[in-house]
Structures are given as structure tokens and as C-alpha cells.
Design an enzyme around this catalytic site. Structure first.
Site, PDB file in Angstrom:
ATOM      1  N   GLY A   1      -1.515   5.036  -5.138  1.00  0.00           N
ATOM      2  CA  GLY A   1      -1.542   3.964  -6.177  1.00  0.00           C
ATOM      3  C   GLY A   1      -1.193   2.779  -5.692  1.00  0.00           C
ATOM      4  O   GLY A   1      -0.916   2.390  -4.331  1.00  0.00           O
ATOM      5  N   GLY A   2      -0.878   1.332  -6.344  1.00  0.00           N
ATOM      6  CA  GLY A   2      -0.597   0.054  -5.917  1.00  0.00           C
ATOM      7  C   GLY A   2       0.933   0.381  -5.581  1.00  0.00           C
ATOM      8  O   GLY A   2       1.269  -0.370  -4.707  1.00  0.00           O
ATOM      9  N   PHE A   3       1.599   1.291  -6.002  1.00  0.00           N
ATOM     10  CA  PHE A   3       3.137   1.311  -6.027  1.00  0.00           C
ATOM     11  C   PHE A   3       3.446   1.823  -4.286  1.00  0.00           C
ATOM     12  O   PHE A   3       4.050   1.757  -3.369  1.00  0.00           O
ATOM     13  CB  PHE A   3       3.790   2.418  -6.956  1.00  0.00           C
ATOM     14  CG  PHE A   3       5.223   2.468  -6.615  1.00  0.00           C
ATOM     15  CD1 PHE A   3       6.179   1.617  -7.595  1.00  0.00           C
ATOM     16  CD2 PHE A   3       5.795   3.335  -5.682  1.00  0.00           C
ATOM     17  CE1 PHE A   3       7.545   1.785  -7.287  1.00  0.00           C
ATOM     18  CE2 PHE A   3       7.111   3.509  -5.683  1.00  0.00           C
ATOM     19  CZ  PHE A   3       8.078   2.945  -6.289  1.00  0.00           C
ATOM     20  N   GLY A   4       2.446   2.972  -3.990  1.00  0.00           N
ATOM     21  CA  GLY A   4       2.385   3.775  -2.757  1.00  0.00           C
ATOM     22  C   GLY A   4       1.924   5.035  -3.021  1.00  0.00           C
ATOM     23  O   GLY A   4       1.518   5.389  -4.081  1.00  0.00           O
ATOM     24  N   PRO A   5       2.017   6.113  -2.150  1.00  0.00           N
ATOM     25  CA  PRO A   5       1.381   7.427  -1.985  1.00  0.00           C
ATOM     26  C   PRO A   5       2.696   8.296  -2.979  1.00  0.00           C
ATOM     27  O   PRO A   5       3.607   7.989  -3.239  1.00  0.00           O
ATOM     28  CB  PRO A   5       1.700   7.910  -0.578  1.00  0.00           C
ATOM     29  CG  PRO A   5       2.826   7.051   0.124  1.00  0.00           C
ATOM     30  CD  PRO A   5       2.825   5.683  -0.655  1.00  0.00           C
ATOM     31  N   VAL A   6       1.772   9.387  -3.705  1.00  0.00           N
ATOM     32  CA  VAL A   6       2.469  10.534  -4.172  1.00  0.00           C
ATOM     33  C   VAL A   6       2.384  11.593  -3.764  1.00  0.00           C
ATOM     34  O   VAL A   6       1.232  11.921  -3.225  1.00  0.00           O
ATOM     35  CB  VAL A   6       2.085  10.254  -5.960  1.00  0.00           C
ATOM     36  CG1 VAL A   6       2.919  11.182  -6.570  1.00  0.00           C
ATOM     37  CG2 VAL A   6       2.213   9.043  -6.248  1.00  0.00           C
TER      38      VAL A   6
ATOM     39  N   LYS B   1       7.188   9.985  -5.874  1.00  0.00           N
ATOM     40  CA  LYS B   1       6.370   8.781  -5.569  1.00  0.00           C
ATOM     41  C   LYS B   1       6.999   7.676  -4.670  1.00  0.00           C
ATOM     42  O   LYS B   1       8.240   7.358  -5.109  1.00  0.00           O
ATOM     43  CB  LYS B   1       6.011   7.997  -6.885  1.00  0.00           C
ATOM     44  CG  LYS B   1       5.108   6.973  -7.078  1.00  0.00           C
ATOM     45  CD  LYS B   1       4.518   6.371  -8.426  1.00  0.00           C
ATOM     46  CE  LYS B   1       5.486   5.466  -9.010  1.00  0.00           C
ATOM     47  NZ  LYS B   1       5.183   5.030 -10.234  1.00  0.00           N
TER      48      LYS B   1
ATOM     49  N   ASP C   1      -0.456  -1.493 -17.741  1.00  0.00           N
ATOM     50  CA  ASP C   1      -1.383  -0.989 -16.720  1.00  0.00           C
ATOM     51  C   ASP C   1      -1.762   0.145 -17.204  1.00  0.00           C
ATOM     52  O   ASP C   1      -1.791   1.289 -16.559  1.00  0.00           O
ATOM     53  CB  ASP C   1      -0.621  -0.848 -15.414  1.00  0.00           C
ATOM     54  CG  ASP C   1      -1.588  -0.978 -14.351  1.00  0.00           C
ATOM     55  OD1 ASP C   1      -1.274  -0.452 -13.156  1.00  0.00           O
ATOM     56  OD2 ASP C   1      -2.652  -1.427 -14.570  1.00  0.00           O
TER      57      ASP C   1
ATOM     58  N   LEU D   1      -0.894  13.734  -3.439  1.00  0.00           N
ATOM     59  CA  LEU D   1      -1.517  13.717  -4.686  1.00  0.00           C
ATOM     60  C   LEU D   1      -2.476  12.685  -4.852  1.00  0.00           C
ATOM     61  O   LEU D   1      -3.566  12.718  -5.578  1.00  0.00           O
ATOM     62  CB  LEU D   1      -0.753  13.852  -5.747  1.00  0.00           C
ATOM     63  CG  LEU D   1       0.371  15.245  -5.675  1.00  0.00           C
ATOM     64  CD1 LEU D   1       1.308  15.305  -6.854  1.00  0.00           C
ATOM     65  CD2 LEU D   1      -0.391  16.471  -5.964  1.00  0.00           C
TER      66      LEU D   1
END
Length: 834
Positions: A525-530, A544, A641, A522
Site C-alpha cells: 500500500g501507500g504506507f508500505g508492504p504488509v 505493516k 481513504d 500480503l
């Protein structure tokens, strides 16, 4: 014998022949009497039934495979089909409407939709909603809009005074008679709104005022958003609606109004159980006006009814016989009335207020929205002789009463402080020592009982393991003492303070996402893929996945679990659970079909789908979500954020704030926090935060201002494309505003259809939110009022510090600690002053 458990109705739901199940009703596939329509996950079922084996047939919806069964909706309440009619059918007619036909093909009941699509079909959702759709799966009619006696999770009961629409729950006439009974459950449009049960046209029960999270007249109702209750009111539009949801969809439950007038909250836990009931069978004080005007009802007292101080029974004879409905009247005329009615040469003493704690406040309050604090509320009431009582509730504001004080109840726990106006002589205090009670020294006692919601949080017994949220690690922002205190506060939270979340097996996540297939991705992001996924039970999710290369780590992962699991609001994304196996760290969210706002806003083809009405609703929804985070939630949170890529859109384009990995709690008296670790996205970060590491709730207000201007223009703040010589969107918007060309900021894709006044107000408010000094920015309470048009807007000041985006020259701002920057906006900018 009177039956108290009337909600446990035993229905003859099946005929002698075993019913067969279908999943859709069309013109060519009707529902006949030996069939049932079932929801995709086999939770609900629709079909023909005979209440308690009576001789009348109805079409209804009930929970499937739960005994005893409970019918939650009935189509033909007042038009039953005869028991001998074996040819009745539920079918989609030639005009596209869903119809119930008897054996002679007469229409007994119909959806009465005016549109005539070429094709339509009826399906039953897992929420118990019967939906009539056209060939494009557009909803034309739903049973949720025509409730009977039961409120299901996600269902709404509404009032619209402008259109005259009222969606109330109306009781059955009897246990075996679904026709309209005499009891009605609904809400009012007064401010603040209340819930009522009416017996015919007479009030029978009252919830007390809504304080943005609970009804204060229900002593045991939980005050946190985890309760799952929501009441939204728009005075301008004349609308109000109440709804509740299942926490994490983890239990079956409903609210209904019985044929005897009782509201019951019922939940499934290996059987149906009533967790809350009103009026309570053992508490006669719950019945509206038991003690009459100016009477107080106390269920714990040997004498249930008594008069307010300074009042006496209107009829001693009735009062002694236990007939209290006549109420009480004042013993001594108020001093202000004496002054107003007679010319007196000597000064008359001022009236005083008698304080009563732990009270259910009276009915028919007048809400004074302009009153800012407790002392001002007292002063206003004292200065108006018609004001007989007042109360200041922190979560509501100032309420005053000028008529009969009716339906007052004394609680043993919880309740509010009520001040009754008395003549000075009625206090029993010597004249020289009489004092007007100062509210500045009084704190409203708020004791949260076992909330209604807690009663309903029984869990699925399925394949998923259930665990409490682990205690969090200390915050990595340890450079500042105040942040250490907040981290310590998190650390001290025991496991009972954190709600349960599902802990998913890694195998189930892998299966749901097709091994994290790129086709299901989907976003990034900075966290990782979703990834989009679908569990075995049919529930769609967004997984996530923490990337091993992410700038964020286990602290942010745990931070998000703690915060978002304890925050529940319609404009915040919902967390279903998480997975921690081996090196994998995955958060499992509700799936938002329309992905994130930036997928529409910054796409040249998709942005036209965002009409101005949709954009304005998104702005309002995000504002309400932020207000909840800052002021109304059980935790006070700064998001840190907020940006378009962190605003998700559900199937109806309702906004949901997401990504709480960088969020921080703050104390009630805390204004500013200093950190040596600047996190977030440049372009959305306030000047004091980006340059000095100082953040507060006003930092989120700045981000919201940027977000508003981007939504209006479909332009990124961090891109100088199409902005000419301007450094960024803020300076471009400011110049247009100063030149009187504010509407030129509007996205050209929808420039032909919008409300100029709303757009101008939003631009001005956006500029107010991005002012350089935090003190100049409004808080989110003021922002919500300004958006609704209930508050005037001050003149914004010119933005001084701006961030310029450069594709060729990138400078990273480093503090003493490392700086986290969201990968959604990787172009770091130069800081310039003007």
C-alpha cells in the site's frame, strides 16, 4: 453455610495416573479417561472430570494450568457416567459424529450432526471451542453453539424467534452438580434488547436497555467500544446475539451464571477474581421488581422502596412490614382520562411530567423509531393518554411506557432521565405556575463508571514489553485553524486516556515474518508492504512495515496507533501492537486470512467466490463500521481513504475496515473541515474534497457509495474498461438506472443467483451516496436503515463531476501543500464537468 464464591469450583480433574495430552480425536484415536485433549497453545483442556470428587463423571472443558480450575463447558450435563466406569471413551463414530460412550458402548452424548462425511475429527481451539471438522477442515459442529453456564470471549448467546433457537446460559444445579439448574441468562428480541436472568419462568435480574455500546441499567458498565461488548440485532431476521472479546487477547476471563442466580465476570490476574457481579450481594435493588409496580428502589436510602410521585402503596400493611412487591397505585386520576371518560363543559388542565434523574428505566418499553428528537417524544406521549412515562436517550431514541412501570431503580451515578405522567394536581406547584417540562433544555447525564471491561484488562506477563501509546505529534495539516484544534486535542490526551498496546521486539517480528520474506508478503500500500507472520505463541499477525520511500510518515504512523487502538468494532481491523526500533516502524494487526476485498472483486477467477449474499453482508458490515466511526465511537472519525483494498476479509468473509493513517477526528458540532493537503485515492474522493480540500463525514459516505457500486459490478470506478463510452463506473451506473436496466450492472459471474430487490436497493443507495453535494447525501445512520429496508429511498440526482482515468495522460492535482495519493490507485485523473 451459604457459599458466595461458588464459581471457584475445585474439581478432581485428574486420576491417580498422570494424564497424557492429545491434540485431535478421530475414529482411530479416541480420548480415554487418562488423557486430555489440549488446545494448540495449551490454554484449554478437555477431558473426564469429577466435580469436587463426586461419584459421577463428566466430559468438560476447563482452563489448563490455572488453579483452582474452572469448567467452562460440559457435554453430558444430565447424563453422568458412573464413577466405577473406567472404560468410557470420547470417539468419532462411524457416522462422523463425536460421541461419548460408556463402558458398555452405549451412547451417552453425541453431536448429532446429520451429515456423514468420510472423515471427521475433533479439535479444541485456543478460545475454548470444541470443533468437529470434516476432511476439508469445514466446521460441522462446535461447542460454542451449545453453551452451558459460561460465556467465553468470542462466544455468542443467540436468539432466533423465527427458528425458535435460543442459546442461553443455564446454571449448574449445585457446586458439584453440572445438571441443569433453575437460573437462565439470555437476551430478548425487543427493541432495544435487554439482558435477563430468569428463575424458571420468572424474571430475576434485568440489565436495562442496550444503547449500542452498553446496557444502560448497569451503572458501572463502560460506554466505549473498548469495553469489548457487542450486541447485534436484526428485527427483520428475528435474530439477536450478544458476545464479548478479550481486548488484545491479553487476559483470561469469562462470564457465567452461578447456581444461585448471580452473573459473574471473572478474570485471571495471578488468580481468579470476580470484578463484577449481578445481582450484587449487597444491593437488593438489583433483584427484579423488588419494589413492585410504580415503586422505586434506592439502595442508598434508609427506606429502600418508595412510591413514585403521585402514587401510594397498594397495601400500607404490607409496605410497613417490608413486603413491597405489591407496589403502588395512582392517587389522582390523570386529566386526560377525565376528559376522555366524561363530558365536561369547562376545559381540563393538561397532564404534566415529573422529571427523575439517574434512573434505571422501567421494563417493557415501547420504542418509537420514527420519533426524531426529544421534544417530539414528549409531545407524542402527551398526546396519547395511554402513555404513562417516557424517556429520550440520545444513543437509543424515544421510549414510552403504557403499562405498569416495573423494576425502577435510583442510581447514585449514571442512569437516565425518566418522565412520569401526573395529573396537574399531583405536582404540588400552584396552578398558575405549572409548566410542562421541556426536554429541549435537558441534557442526559452520562457518567461512565469503572466499566466491566476495565475490570478484565489484566495483561499477559510474557516476553513483550507493555507501554502506553506515546503522545502524538501535532497534525501536519496546520493550514486550517479547526484542524489545529483537533491536533491540539490529540496532544492534550494524557497517557491514562490511551489503552495499552504490546510493544514488539524487532527480532520477534523478523522471526515471525521469516526476515520479511517475499513469500509472506500480503500486499503493498501507500504506507508500505504488509507481511504475514506467526509469533512464538502461535498467533498469526499482519505486520505493516513503514517504507522509507512512503509518502506517509511518522505523523500518519502515530495517528493510526492513536485512532485504531481506541476504536474497537467487529468491522474494524484490530491492532495488537507496534514496533519502533532504529529506523523501523511497524504496526502489528490481526491477520485476515482472506486478505483484502480487491483480491476477490477484481480477479476474474476469484470474484465468483463472492456470492451476492456475501457481497451484501460485506456492504452491511462496512456500513456498520462507518456508522460506528462517525456516530457511535468514543472518538468521532472520518476515515478519508475508504476503498476496496482497505477492506480486509476474515476467515468467514466478514469485512474489516483498515488503514487509519489518513483518518481524522472531528468535533461533535463540526460539519466541514478545509485542508490545503488533499489525501486519499482519486476515484473514491468526493468532488468537494478533491477540488476544494473540504472534507466531512459525507466524504466517507461518497467513498462508500463508490465502494457499493464496485462490489455490485466487480468493476473499478477508475477504469473505463468494459464501460463503453462512459467516463467511469458512476456514469455507467447512472445511465443503466435511468434506462431501467439497473440489474445489468450486476457482476455476470453471479448474475444467476441474487436478490433483485436487494441489488436494486443497493444501486439506488450507491447513487444517493455519490451525489455531488454533500448535503444531498444520506448520513451513515440513514444508510444503515436504508440497507435494512427500514427506510424509503429518495430519488438520486445525476452525478455531474466525474473522474476519467487515462493510461496515457496523467495529471496531478496540486494544492498549496503537497498532495498524498494512495499507491493502490496511482493513475491520477482529469476532472471534467458535464
Amino acid at each position: 453455610m451459604r457459599v458466595h464464591l461458588c464459581f471457584l469450583l475445585v474439581f478432581s480433574l485428574f486420576q491417580a495416573i498422570q494424564s497424557s495430552a492429545i491434540y485431535i480425536i478421530t475414529a482411530s484415536r479416541p480420548l480415554v479417561q487418562n488423557q486430555t485433549l489440549v488446545s494448540p497453545s495449551q490454554i484449554f483442556e478437555l477431558g473426564f472430570f469429577r466435580p469436587n470428587g463426586s461419584g459421577k463423571q463428566y466430559v468438560g472443558i476447563w482452563y489448563k494450568n490455572m488453579t483452582p480450575s474452572k469448567v467452562v463447558w460440559v457435554a453430558n450435563r444430565d447424563k453422568p457416567i458412573g464413577d466405577t466406569d473406567q472404560s468410557a471413551t470420547l470417539i468419532v463414530g462411524g457416522d462422523g459424529n463425536l460421541k461419548l460412550l460408556d463402558g458398555q458402548q452405549n451412547t451417552v452424548w453425541s453431536t448429532n450432526v446429520m451429515a456423514k462425511p468420510k472423515y471427521s475429527a475433533a479439535v479444541l481451539s485456543d478460545f475454548g471451542n470444541l470443533v468437529l471438522q470434516d476432511g476439508s477442515a469445514n466446521e460441522m459442529w462446535q461447542s460454542f453453539d451449545e453453551p452451558t453456564d459460561t460465556l467465553l470471549p468470542t462466544m455468542k448467546i443467540r436468539v432466533n424467534v423465527k427458528t425458535g433457537m435460543k442459546q442461553h446460559l443455564i446454571s449448574w444445579k449445585g457446586e458439584d452438580d453440572p445438571s441443569f439448574g433453575s437460573f437462565v441468562l439470555g437476551g430478548t428480541l425487543e427493541t432495544p434488547p435487554q439482558g435477563f436472568v430468569w428463575n424458571g419462568s420468572s424474571p430475576y435480574w434485568r440489565s436495562g436497555q442496550w444503547d449500542k455500546s452498553k446496557f444502560i441499567g448497569i451503572a458501572t458498565m463502560s460506554g466505549t467500544y473498548l469495553s469489548g461488548y457487542d450486541l447485534l440485532q436484526s428485527i427483520d431476521q428475528g435474530t439477536s446475539y450478544f458476545s464479548f472479546y478479550n481486548y488484545n487477547n491479553s487476559f483470561f476471563g469469562y462470564i457465567f451464571i452461578s447456581s444461585e442466580g448471580s452473573i459473574k465476570f471473572v478474570s485471571w490476574n495471578n488468580g481468579w477474581s470476580t470484578y463484577w457481579e449481578a445481582p450484587a450481594p449487597t444491593n437488593h435493588c438489583d433483584v427484579y421488581g423488588t419494589c413492585g409496580p410504580f415503586g422505586v428502589c434506592d439502595a442508598s436510602s434508609s427506606t429502600m422502596c418508595r412510591c413514585l410521585k403521585g402514587f401510594k402503596p397498594r397495601s400500607d400493611q404490607d409496605w410497613n412490614r417490608g413486603n413491597w412487591t405489591g407496589g403502588c397505585h395512582r392517587e389522582t386520576e390523570l386529566n386526560c382520562q377525565i376528559t376522555a371518560s366524561a363530558a365536561v363543559s369547562t376545559p381540563v388542565e393538561k397532564d404534566v411530567f415529573w422529571q427523575m434523574k439517574q434512573m434505571k428505566l422501567p421494563d417493557s418499553a415501547d420504542y418509537l423509531s420514527s420519533i426524531a428528537d426529544e421534544e417530539e417524544c414528549q409531545s407524542w406521549c402527551l398526546g396519547n393518554c395511554s402513555c404513562l412515562a417516557f424517556s429520550y436517550v440520545d444513543t437509543i431514541g424515544c421510549m414510552v411506557w403504557s403499562g405498569d412501570l416495573t423494576d425502577i431503580q435510583k442510581f447514585s451515578t449514571a442512569g437516565e432521565v425518566l418522565f412520569i405522567r401526573l395529573a396537574a394536581a399531583d405536582t404540588g406547584i400552584p396552578t398558575q405556575t405549572k409548566l410542562i417540562i421541556s426536554l429541549s433544555t435537558i441534557s442526559v447525564i452520562t457518567l461512565f463508571g469503572a466499566g466491566i471491561s476495565v475490570w478484565g484488562l489484566s495483561r499477559w506477563r510474557g516476553k513483550f514489553r507493555k507501554m502506553k501509546i506515546p503522545r502524538l505529534l501535532k497534525s501536519v495539516d496546520t493550514a486550517n485553524k479547526s484542524e489545529e484544534l483537533i491536533a491540539a486535542r490529540k496532544e492534550q490526551m494524557n497517557q491514562e486516556d490511551a489503552p495499552e498496546l504490546l510493544v514488539y521486539d524487532l527480532d520477534s517480528i523478523i522471526l515471525a515474518t521469516d526476515k520479511f520474506n517475499t513469500k509472506n508478503k500480503l500486499g503493498q500500500g501507500g504506507f508500505g508492504p504488509v507481511y504475514k507472520g506467526k509469533l512464538n505463541d502461535g498467533k498469526e499477525i499482519a505486520a505493516k512495515r513503514l517504507s522509507s520511500h512512503s509518502g506517509q510518515g511518522i505523523a500518519e504512523f502515530k495517528n493510526e496507533i492513536l485512532l485504531i487502538s481506541k476504536l474497537q468494532h467487529r468491522n474494524l481491523v484490530r491492532l495488537f501492537g507496534y514496533c519502533t526500533e532504529g529506523e523501523e516502524k511497524i504496526l502489528v494487526y490481526e491477520y485476515s486470512p482472506n486478505k483484502s476485498l480487491d483480491a476477490f472483486l477484481f480477479d476474474s477467477k476469484e470474484k465468483a467466490k463472492l456470492s451476492w449474499g456475501t457481497r451484501f453482508r460485506i456492504i452491511q458490515g462496512v456500513a456498520r463500521g462507518l456508522l460506528y466511526l462517525h456516530r457511535d465511537s468514543c472518538l468521532r472519525v472520518i476515515h478519508r481513504d475508504l476503498k476496496v483494498s482497505n477492506i480486509l476479509l476474515d476467515e468467514k468473509m466478514n469485512p474489516k475496515i483498515s488503514d487509519f493513517g489518513l483518518a481524522r477526528m472531528f468535533e461533535g458540532t463540526q460539519v466541514l473541515v478545509n485542508t490545503h493537503k488533499v489525501v486519499g485515492t482519486l476515484g473514491y474522493m468526493s468532488p468537494e474534497y478533491a477540488m476544494g480540500g473540504i472534507f466531512s463525514e459525507k466524504s466517507d459516505v461518497y467513498s462508500f457509495g463508490v465502494l457499493m457500486l464496485e462490489i455490485i459490478s466487480s468493476k473499478k470506478n477508475t477504469s473505463s474498461d468494459h464501460l463503453g463510452q462512459h467516463l467511469n463506473l458512476l456514469t455507467y451506473a447512472w445511465q443503466l438506472w435511468c434506462e431501467g436496466r439497473g440489474l445489468d450492472l450486476m457482476d455476470e459471474a453471479i448474475a444467476d443467483a441474487f436478490s433483485p430487490s436487494e441489488v436494486i436497493r443497493c444501486i439506488e443507495l450507491g447513487l444517493l451516496c455519490v451525489q455531488d453535494y454533500a448535503a444531498d447525501r444520506p448520513n451513515m445512520s440513514a444508510v444503515v436503515l436504508m440497507l435494512s429496508g427500514q427506510s424509503d429511498l429518495p430519488q438520486p440526482k445525476q452525478p455531474t463531476f466525474t473522474f476519467q482515468c487515462s493510461t496515457t495522460h496523467k495529471v496531478q492535482i496540486q494544492s498549496k501543500e503537497e498532495t498524498f495519493l494512495s499507491r493502490n490507485t496511482i493513475t491520477i485523473t482529469m476532472v471534467e464537468g458535464r
